[in-house]
Design a protein around this motif. Structure first.
Motif, mmCIF file in Angstrom:
data_model
loop_
_atom_site.group_PDB
_atom_site.id
_atom_site.type_symbol
_atom_site.label_atom_id
_atom_site.label_comp_id
_atom_site.label_asym_id
_atom_site.label_seq_id
_atom_site.Cartn_x
_atom_site.Cartn_y
_atom_site.Cartn_z
ATOM 1 N N THR A 64 -7.877 140.471 142.391
ATOM 2 C CA THR A 64 -7.701 139.732 141.140
ATOM 3 C C THR A 64 -6.333 139.065 141.031
ATOM 4 O O THR A 64 -6.176 138.132 140.252
ATOM 5 C CB THR A 64 -7.934 140.641 139.919
ATOM 6 O OG1 THR A 64 -7.063 141.772 140.008
ATOM 7 C CG2 THR A 64 -9.373 141.107 139.865
ATOM 8 N N ASP A 67 -5.612 133.810 143.504
ATOM 9 C CA ASP A 67 -6.316 132.725 142.811
ATOM 10 C C ASP A 67 -6.550 131.597 143.807
ATOM 11 O O ASP A 67 -5.603 131.062 144.384
ATOM 12 C CB ASP A 67 -5.469 132.234 141.636
ATOM 13 C CG ASP A 67 -6.174 131.223 140.752
ATOM 14 O OD1 ASP A 67 -7.261 130.735 141.123
ATOM 15 O OD2 ASP A 67 -5.632 130.913 139.687
ATOM 16 N N THR A 83 -5.226 124.426 138.472
ATOM 17 C CA THR A 83 -4.244 125.440 138.870
ATOM 18 C C THR A 83 -4.106 125.420 140.384
ATOM 19 O O THR A 83 -5.106 125.296 141.097
ATOM 20 C CB THR A 83 -4.668 126.861 138.435
ATOM 21 O OG1 THR A 83 -5.944 127.158 139.008
ATOM 22 C CG2 THR A 83 -4.731 127.009 136.937
ATOM 23 N N SER A 86 -2.974 130.509 144.907
ATOM 24 C CA SER A 86 -1.911 131.471 145.187
ATOM 25 C C SER A 86 -1.354 131.212 146.582
ATOM 26 O O SER A 86 -2.053 130.709 147.465
ATOM 27 C CB SER A 86 -2.457 132.903 145.150
ATOM 28 O OG SER A 86 -2.981 133.216 143.888
#
Length: 125
Positions: A64, A67, A83, A86
């Motif tokens: 979690t 991303d 977005t 990560s």
């Protein structure tokens, strides 16, 4: 406004299960699997299959804290709702004696194998 588009090769899978966030494939291994993510219950797919039926072979899961992001890099993720991904994506899965799931990663202990299989492919949707 960000319009979410799914790569054509993953559309039917996403329609079956919207927890799908990507696909992991490593040549010359059995690793060619969907990657799932559930923000509320991270370990869910370690005990359940893609169809949400209990299964000890499980699925690969993206933790979690990772991303995959959405939007387009060419626009620097400036679209509304976009977005960036990560920097590190952490994927968990079981090592199975049956040679399913991550068992194939053990081949990387051999330096020759590692040198000839340096590319691990992860597609986000």
């Amino acid at each position: 406004m960000l319009t979410v588009k799914i790569l054509p090769e993953y559309e039917s899978f996403y329609e079956q299960n919207s927890d799908l966030v990507g696909w992991l494939k490593i040549e010359d291994t059995v690793i060619d699997y969907p990657v799932m993510q559930t923000l509320g219950e991270e370990d869910y797919y370690l005990s359940f299959d893609f169809n949400k039926e209990q299964n000890s072979n499980c699925n690969l899961i993206l933790v979690t804290d990772s991303d995959v992001g959405n939007g387009l890099q060419e626009y620097n993720y400036t679209e509304i709702g976009a977005t960036p991904p990560s920097t590190n994506l952490i994927i968990h899965g079981h090592t199975m004696k049956s040679s399913f799931m991550f068992e194939g990663l053990k081949k990387y202990a051999d330096q020759n194998y590692e040198a000839n299989h340096a590319i691990i492919c992860f597609d986000s949707l």
